[in-house]
Scaffold this motif. Structure first.
Motif, PDB file in Angstrom:
ATOM      1  N   TYR A  67       0.835  -1.201   0.000  1.00 53.60           N
ATOM      2  CA  TYR A  67       0.000   0.000   0.000  1.00 53.60           C
ATOM      3  C   TYR A  67       0.878   1.264   0.000  1.00 53.60           C
ATOM      4  CZ  TYR A  67      -3.239   3.590   1.652  1.00 53.60           C
ATOM      5  OH  TYR A  67      -3.964   4.769   1.809  1.00 53.60           O
ATOM      6  N   TYR A  68       1.776   1.319   0.909  1.00 56.17           N
ATOM      7  CA  TYR A  68       2.600   2.542   1.040  1.00 56.17           C
ATOM      8  C   TYR A  68       3.529   2.719  -0.182  1.00 56.17           C
ATOM      9  CZ  TYR A  68       1.072   3.601   5.770  1.00 56.17           C
ATOM     10  OH  TYR A  68       0.308   3.946   6.854  1.00 56.17           O
ATOM     11  N   THR A  69       3.955   1.598  -0.780  1.00 54.84           N
ATOM     12  CA  THR A  69       4.800   1.708  -1.979  1.00 54.84           C
ATOM     13  C   THR A  69       4.010   2.295  -3.123  1.00 54.84           C
ATOM     14  OG1 THR A  69       6.173  -0.146  -1.274  1.00 54.84           O
ATOM     15  CG2 THR A  69       6.218   0.411  -3.606  1.00 54.84           C
ATOM     16  N   GLU A  70       2.753   1.795  -3.294  1.00 55.01           N
ATOM     17  CA  GLU A  70       1.920   2.315  -4.378  1.00 55.01           C
ATOM     18  C   GLU A  70       1.623   3.807  -4.156  1.00 55.01           C
ATOM     19  OE1 GLU A  70      -1.509  -0.111  -4.471  1.00 55.01           O
ATOM     20  OE2 GLU A  70      -0.447  -1.897  -5.234  1.00 55.01           O
ATOM     21  N   GLN A  71       1.300   4.135  -2.895  1.00 52.71           N
ATOM     22  CA  GLN A  71       0.995   5.538  -2.596  1.00 52.71           C
ATOM     23  C   GLN A  71       2.218   6.439  -2.789  1.00 52.71           C
ATOM     24  OE1 GLN A  71      -2.062   6.771  -1.988  1.00 52.71           O
ATOM     25  NE2 GLN A  71      -2.788   4.655  -2.375  1.00 52.71           N
ATOM     26  N   ALA A  72       3.346   5.930  -2.487  1.00 49.19           N
ATOM     27  CA  ALA A  72       4.581   6.709  -2.662  1.00 49.19           C
ATOM     28  C   ALA A  72       4.815   7.007  -4.127  1.00 49.19           C
ATOM     29  CB  ALA A  72       5.769   5.952  -2.063  1.00 49.19           C
ATOM     30  N   GLU A  73       4.558   6.005  -4.983  1.00 47.83           N
ATOM     31  CA  GLU A  73       4.761   6.214  -6.413  1.00 47.83           C
ATOM     32  C   GLU A  73       3.780   7.235  -6.967  1.00 47.83           C
ATOM     33  OE1 GLU A  73       4.426   2.318  -8.001  1.00 47.83           O
ATOM     34  OE2 GLU A  73       6.481   1.735  -7.408  1.00 47.83           O
ATOM     35  N   GLY A  80       6.886  15.238  -8.097  1.00 47.87           N
ATOM     36  CA  GLY A  80       8.201  15.210  -8.735  1.00 47.87           C
ATOM     37  C   GLY A  80       9.292  14.938  -7.753  1.00 47.87           C
ATOM     38  N   SER A  81       8.945  14.491  -6.563  1.00 47.59           N
ATOM     39  CA  SER A  81       9.950  14.191  -5.546  1.00 47.59           C
ATOM     40  C   SER A  81       9.931  12.707  -5.251  1.00 47.59           C
ATOM     41  CB  SER A  81       9.673  14.973  -4.255  1.00 47.59           C
ATOM     42  OG  SER A  81       9.650  16.347  -4.498  1.00 47.59           O
ATOM     43  N   ARG A  82      11.012  12.207  -4.756  1.00 49.55           N
ATOM     44  CA  ARG A  82      11.057  10.837  -4.258  1.00 49.55           C
ATOM     45  C   ARG A  82      10.386  10.819  -2.899  1.00 49.55           C
ATOM     46  NH1 ARG A  82      16.537   7.414  -2.741  1.00 49.55           N
ATOM     47  NH2 ARG A  82      15.476   5.460  -2.121  1.00 49.55           N
ATOM     48  N   VAL A  83       9.467   9.842  -2.700  1.00 50.88           N
ATOM     49  CA  VAL A  83       8.689   9.765  -1.462  1.00 50.88           C
ATOM     50  C   VAL A  83       9.029   8.468  -0.763  1.00 50.88           C
ATOM     51  CG1 VAL A  83       6.391   9.751  -0.431  1.00 50.88           C
ATOM     52  CG2 VAL A  83       6.834  11.077  -2.513  1.00 50.88           C
ATOM     53  N   THR A  84       9.303   8.594   0.546  1.00 46.60           N
ATOM     54  CA  THR A  84       9.653   7.415   1.349  1.00 46.60           C
ATOM     55  C   THR A  84       8.885   7.470   2.645  1.00 46.60           C
ATOM     56  OG1 THR A  84      11.893   7.498   0.403  1.00 46.60           O
ATOM     57  CG2 THR A  84      11.562   6.105   2.338  1.00 46.60           C
ATOM     58  N   PHE A  85       8.261   6.284   3.016  1.00 48.84           N
ATOM     59  CA  PHE A  85       7.570   6.148   4.297  1.00 48.84           C
ATOM     60  C   PHE A  85       8.447   5.302   5.195  1.00 48.84           C
ATOM     61  CE2 PHE A  85       4.109   7.089   1.367  1.00 48.84           C
ATOM     62  CZ  PHE A  85       3.345   8.005   2.074  1.00 48.84           C
ATOM     63  N   ILE A  86       8.751   5.824   6.405  1.00 50.38           N
ATOM     64  CA  ILE A  86       9.679   5.174   7.307  1.00 50.38           C
ATOM     65  C   ILE A  86       9.017   5.100   8.686  1.00 50.38           C
ATOM     66  CG2 ILE A  86      12.009   5.256   8.298  1.00 50.38           C
ATOM     67  CD1 ILE A  86      12.717   7.183   5.963  1.00 50.38           C
ATOM     68  N   THR A  87       9.139   3.934   9.325  1.00 50.63           N
ATOM     69  CA  THR A  87       8.581   3.780  10.671  1.00 50.63           C
ATOM     70  C   THR A  87       9.535   4.412  11.672  1.00 50.63           C
ATOM     71  OG1 THR A  87       9.670   1.667  11.047  1.00 50.63           O
ATOM     72  CG2 THR A  87       7.504   1.609   9.973  1.00 50.63           C
ATOM     73  N   VAL A  92      11.936   1.004   6.320  1.00 49.20           N
ATOM     74  CA  VAL A  92      11.292   1.598   5.152  1.00 49.20           C
ATOM     75  C   VAL A  92      10.126   0.702   4.758  1.00 49.20           C
ATOM     76  CG1 VAL A  92      11.579   2.335   2.775  1.00 49.20           C
ATOM     77  CG2 VAL A  92      13.462   2.604   4.395  1.00 49.20           C
ATOM     78  N   ILE A  93       8.873   1.311   4.702  1.00 50.64           N
ATOM     79  CA  ILE A  93       7.690   0.519   4.348  1.00 50.64           C
ATOM     80  C   ILE A  93       7.125   0.969   3.011  1.00 50.64           C
ATOM     81  CG2 ILE A  93       7.076   0.024   6.752  1.00 50.64           C
ATOM     82  CD1 ILE A  93       5.007   2.268   6.557  1.00 50.64           C
ATOM     83  N   GLY A  94       7.775   1.979   2.403  1.00 48.98           N
ATOM     84  CA  GLY A  94       7.304   2.403   1.086  1.00 48.98           C
ATOM     85  C   GLY A  94       8.270   3.431   0.482  1.00 48.98           C
ATOM     86  N   PRO A 100      11.326  -1.349  -1.045  1.00 55.18           N
ATOM     87  CA  PRO A 100      11.598  -1.153   0.376  1.00 55.18           C
ATOM     88  C   PRO A 100      12.286  -2.329   1.021  1.00 55.18           C
ATOM     89  CG  PRO A 100       9.383  -0.491  -0.170  1.00 55.18           C
ATOM     90  CD  PRO A 100       9.895  -1.190  -1.376  1.00 55.18           C
ATOM     91  N   ARG A 101      12.015  -3.521   0.511  1.00 55.34           N
ATOM     92  CA  ARG A 101      12.576  -4.717   1.119  1.00 55.34           C
ATOM     93  C   ARG A 101      14.102  -4.746   0.972  1.00 55.34           C
ATOM     94  NH1 ARG A 101       7.902  -6.211  -1.478  1.00 55.34           N
ATOM     95  NH2 ARG A 101       6.237  -7.132  -0.151  1.00 55.34           N
ATOM     96  N   GLU A 102      14.609  -4.029  -0.028  1.00 53.11           N
ATOM     97  CA  GLU A 102      16.052  -4.068  -0.279  1.00 53.11           C
ATOM     98  C   GLU A 102      16.785  -2.892   0.405  1.00 53.11           C
ATOM     99  OE1 GLU A 102      16.418  -3.987  -4.482  1.00 53.11           O
ATOM    100  OE2 GLU A 102      15.575  -6.015  -4.777  1.00 53.11           O
TER     101      GLU A 102
END
Length: 597
Positions: A67-73, A80-87, A92-94, A100-102
């Protein structure tokens, strides 16, 4: 001065270039900082907007990562920015750019640490993932839907670098144009500063080269104008001082050149520093050849050089006389004084005066006094002796007494003639005799003179004759001319044997310079004059035959008076004689006398 102008221009250009470069760097840095600051603020607002509008999902849900990866994209495509969700734990969850897994744990990242403290954190670093420099902005977000962590936006600084490069390009073009303009302005400014200095320098060099007429034609009121005024005033002062110095030098040189005494200056090194014209003539040397040389090089005047050497060596005043031969003997008085300045010897100054004529006149005076005494003594002694004999009563014979009285009378007459001739000669030599010139008809003049002497000539059966042009006149003092020829003719009669001849010849002469003169020749057939006596017969009291001269009643002053009277008429007299044949006295007088004579 042109190299200075170029150096000044380069310095001004360098200062302007440094200033412009510093300003450019400062502006670029400000531009970069301002652009980054604006990006940071925009990204912070975007994070805040997301935190309030985004639909969060519980991070523990199995679908949370997708979910968070799709929303980030999606959000990345919009911003126009790179978006990252971090706990909160840094997981990194997105992420819009990478799986994020890598991705590794982000709990130690600078922006998360700052966000945990201040709510918003910023960091700029190189991204190994994207292989470029990135700016990261993270915001702390906590949602009731189960999200507690950070939303991080990142953007590459390529746009900032590109903008900065464009700014540098624009700035570089502006700097080039500004540099060219600054170069022209700098050169003009340098020229305005150096041109007057160049002009002043040229004038100063001309003054250094002794061109004291050089002036700076400048009317400026600034410091350079004041410098030009000072240079002109200095030139005026130098010119005035130089004129004074030259006038004094000319005056001193004129004094030295026209001195009758010789001046020789010897410096402390024993070298001749100065010789005036009189010294050159006296020593027969040249100032140009002797200046700077040792005084000892005046070798042909040994006695004088030795006297100078004594004075220079001792450093004491010298007052001596020495004889030099140049080529005849000349008596020179040498007066030398040391030149002392500030207690130090600067050499010696010598004054050379020729005293030959003075010593000759002193000798003549002594001889004259001795001769006068002797000549006066003879008649006085005779008068006294015969008078004493008569007074003593020793002579009873009337004829003898009359003979004694006649001798006394004759000696008295001789004494009167001697005193008269001495007084006459004294007046002539002291220049107290003035000529009273008038035209003289010579044939009548000599007829009168010969008639006066005819009785004396008849007693000795001597023939008197003359050869005078009938129409010849001469200008002169008749009384003085009569005295001249009476003396000459009387001597000719006295020294000619009975039956001889005495003749006067007169001729007119035209000289090469156009002037006219008259030559008189008084010749006799007498005993003649020895050759050794000829140079001295015009001296006072000089007699060739002393016994006969006294017996004839001569005083010994006649020919001396004749010579002076001839010279008074600006003429000359010479004598030619052969023993046993006769003598000829030759006079040459100008036809006309000068007005001031």
């Amino acid at each position: 001065m042109k190299p200075f102008r170029i150096r000044l221009t380069i310095i001004l250009m360098a200062l302007i270039g440094i200033s412009m470069t510093g300003a450019g760097i400062t502006m670029a840095q400000l531009f970069k900082d301002s652009h980054i600051s604006v990006l940071e603020e925009n990204m912070s607002r975007e994070i805040k907007l997301l935190s309030g509008t985004f639909s969060f999902m519980d991070t523990s849900s199995p679908d949370a990562l997708n979910y968070y990866t799709e929303q980030a994209e999606k959000i990345s495509s919009l911003t126009g920015s790179r978006v990252t969700f971090i706990t909160k734990q840094g997981r990194v969850i997105g992420d819009s750019e990478k799986n994020p897994r890598e991705m590794d744990n982000h709990s130690t990242r600078e922006e998360e640490l700052l966000a945990a403290k201040e709510g918003i954190g910023r960091a700029i670093r190189y991204s190994d993932t994207l292989d470029r420099e990135m700016m990261y902005v993270a915001g702390s977000v906590s949602s009731a839907q189960g999200f507690d962590g950070y939303i991080r936006l990142s953007m590459g600084l390529d746009t900032v670098t590109e903008g900065l490069n464009r700014a540098w390009m624009i700035m570089a073009g502006g700097l080039v144009l500004l540099f060219i303009a600054a170069t022209l302005v700098s050169y003009k400014v340098a020229s305005s500063m150096t041109s007057p200095l160049e002009q002043i320098t040229r004038v100063a060099r001309r003054i250094t080269d002794l061109d004291y007429d050089a002036r700076v034609p400048m009317k400026r009121k600034d410091e350079i104008g004041q410098l030009a005024t000072a240079i002109n005033a200095m030139a005026d002062s130098l010119q005035a001082q130089l004129k004074t110095i030259r006038d004094n030098e000319d005056l001193l040189q004129s004094v030295l050149d026209n001195m009758t005494g010789g001046i020789v200056m010897i410096n402390a090194e024993g070298e001749i520093a100065l010789l005036n014209r009189a010294a050159e003539r006296l020593l027969d040397v040249k100032n140009s050849e002797m200046t700077g040389h040792s005084y000892k090089e005046i070798k042909h005047h040994y006695e004088l050089t030795r006297l100078i050497d004594d004075g220079v060596s001792a450093g004491v005043p010298v007052h001596e006389e020495r004889s030099i031969y140049n080529p005849v003997e000349r008596i020179v008085r040498l007066d030398g004084v040391p030149m002392i300045q500030d207690g130090c010897s600067r050499g010696m100054l010598f004054l050379l005066q020729e005293v030959t004529e003075i010593r000759r006149l002193e000798k003549m005076r002594s001889e004259f006094v001795a001769n006068v005494s002797h000549e006066l003594k003879t008649p006085v002694a005779a008068v006294k002796g015969f008078a004493e004999t008569l007074l003593g009563g020793g002579v009873t014979d009337e004829k003898t007494a009359r003979s004694f009285l006649q001798i006394i009378y004759d000696e008295n007459e001789r004494l009167n003639r001697l005193i008269g001739d001495i007084l006459e000669l004294s007046k002539i030599e002291s220049k107290r005799v003035q000529l009273e010139c008038s035209p003289i008809h010579l044939i009548e003049f000599f007829d009168s003179v010969l008639e006066t002497l005819s009785k004396v000539a008849e007693k000795k059966k001597i023939t008197l004759s003359s050869d005078v042009p009938a129409e010849l006149f001469i200008e002169g003092d008749e009384d003085k001319l009569r005295q001249i020829f009476m003396n000459l003719l009387s001597n000719a009669i006295n020294y000619t044997q009975d039956g001889g001849n005495v003749r006067v010849t007169v001729v007119s002469i035209q000289k090469k310079d156009g002037t006219e003169s008259v030559r008189f020749t008084v010749s006799d057939t007498g005993m003649g004059i020895p050759r050794k006596d000829l140079p001295r017969i015009f001296e006072r009291f000089y007699r060739v035959d002393k016994a006969r001269s006294r017996s004839s009643g001569g005083t010994g002053l006649g020919l001396s008076i004749v010579k002076h009277l001839v010279e008074l008429h600006r003429g000359s007299i010479n004598v030619e004689s052969d023993l046993g044949i006769g003598s000829s006295f030759i006079l040459e007088l100008p036809l006309l006398q000068e007005e001031n004579q």
